[in-house]
Design an enzyme around this catalytic site. Structure first.
Site: not given
Ligand SMILES: *Cc1c(COP(=O)(O)O)cnc(C)c1O
Length: 424
Positions: A209, A234-235
């Site tokens: 991830d 989006y980060k």
């Molecule tokens: C921000 C983040 C997510 C967010 O997942 P969404 O499906 O976009 O809400 C998932 N995994 C990690 C490690 C994150 O930092």
């Protein structure tokens, strides 16, 4: 080492080779110091324009014929991310759905490919959605997830991971290991290449991830031998709220994997409307339904701004220097007030955010917001500050810590409720 003075910070800004990139972003309130770009990046100016054009000219004017090129967008934007940010090849990345959904789909495909094995490994300290998705997958298949302990500051690292991989204890071998490249709370950056090799040594697949690494640190998926990856746009990528996530499948694996959601956008000869599912070759088989066009356009624009205005090497170099300064200021001003640094001090093991641990972190995050510094709170005791190098200046870091120091010295935070709200 950076001297923790305002003058030194200003001097760093003057010699910053990517200082001008900040001008490419919408900054309505210059007094606000935004240190939450690791949660929702700022709006690039060209995104506003591109979205207007998409809506007005393409949707408004082209109507249904817009699909002739919109269908290519998940692939084109995926190739852009692959080349500029992920160290992957064309045809290995697409944009679709959310990180949670992509994680589910790729993890399910991996478990299918290793169906003779019964265990998934992940960290107990992993981002919640990743843990929940894996728990759900395991429950539906009678498998188990082993949640490994890791150091809350330093992450798991290669030695602990290797020990866990060789201490089976499960129900017949490890099928899949899911890890974050950069931990969402501590910012610990894991050694992707070594860890992937260790995972492959026990015959498991590796899914990374990259939500907190894409756009902040170089990701080299191909060089690291990674099988599967997902992550948010989006980060640090500044794709906007709810922008579609990316997914990566190593090309050599694509043919062997089948994802669990059989939708028409993955179908061979889609508009033949054929009787049964027969997925295309290539990364397209990991698509499901109609792509979120506006979101993909936003990601394409923001990725272009970062790639053309800086490139990942320059973003990383500045991110390292910004977090160095933050840690130096924390040691100098905040340690006497009971703060500890909850992020690795070794810059090569740290992403672009820093967690400051303090028993009143939630109250501090609220008081800091009132002082016009936006960071966030992560349970149980972290004040998390993200230093997105695209638009954060060294002097912003200095002022943010100066304001935080004043908040604690005055005890402003004690006026805020101690119980966290619904969104932190
Ligand atoms: C921000 C983040 C997510 C967010 O997942 P969404 O499906 O976009 O809400 C998932 N995994 C990690 C490690 C994150 O930092």
């Amino acid at each position: 080492v950076i001297e923790p003075t305002r003058d030194a910070a200003l001097a760093r800004d003057r010699s910053d080779p990517i200082a001008d990139l900040r001008e490419e972003f919408v900054i309505d309130d210059p007094a606000l110091i935004y240190l939450d770009g690791n949660s929702l990046g700022r709006l690039p100016r060209r995104t506003e324009e591109a979205i207007r054009r998409l809506v007005r000219t393409e949707w408004g004017g082209d109507l249904i014929s817009g699909w002739e090129h919109w269908v290519e967008l998940p692939f084109l934007a995926g190739n852009l991310l692959a080349r500029e940010f992920l160290g992957a090849r064309a045809g290995e990345v697409v944009l679709a759905d959310s990180t949670s959904v992509n994680l589910y789909r790729l993890a399910a495909a991996a478990l299918e490919a290793r169906s003779d094995r019964g265990t998934i490994l992940a960290l107990a300290d992993e981002f919640p959605t990743d843990r929940y998705v894996l728990e759900g997958l395991a429950a539906a298949r009678g498998m188990m997830v082993r949640f490994l302990d890791s150091d809350p500051t330093e992450g798991i690292g290669i030695d602990r991971l290797r020990a866990a991989l060789h201490d089976e204890g499960g129900t017949g071998g490890i099928a899949l290991v899911v890890l974050s490249h950069v931990n969402y709370r501590s910012g610990a950056l894991e050694p992707m290449t070594e860890m992937t090799a260790a995972i492959h040594d026990v015959g498991a697949l590796a899914l990374w991830d990259c939500s907190h690494s894409i756009g902040s640190v170089p990701v080299e998926l191909e060089m690291a031998g990674v099988d599967l990856a997902v992550g948010c746009t989006y980060k640090y990528m500044n794709g906007g709220p709810g922008a579609p996530a990316f997914l990566y499948v190593r090309s050599a694996l694509q043919r062997a994997l089948r994802q669990p959601v059989w939708g028409w956008f993955g179908q061979r000869d889609q508009f033949a409307m054929g009787p049964r599912y027969d997925p295309v070759e290539g990364i397209g088989r990991f698509l499901v339904g109609t792509p979120p066009v506006a979101g993909i356009v936003a990601v394409r624009e923001s990725a272009t701004v970062l790639a053309e205005g800086a490139g990942i090497a320059a973003l990383r170099a500045k991110g390292t220097a910004l977090t160095e300064l933050a840690i130096a200021l924390s040691d100098e001003w905040l340690a006497p007030h009971g703060f500890t640094v909850g992020s690795p001090r070794d810059a090569s093991r740290r992403g672009s955010h820093v967690s400051l641990r303090h028993p009143q972190a939630w109250q501090l995050s609220q008081a800091l917001r009132a002082a016009k510094v936006v960071g966030d709170f992560r349970a149980p005791d972290s004040l998390r500050l993200g230093f997105a190098s695209a638009y954060t200046r060294f002097v912003d870091v200095w002022h943010a810590f100066d304001r935080l120091r004043q908040v604690v010295e005055r005890g402003d935070h004690l006026r805020y409720p101690a119980i966290p709200g619904r969104v932190t």
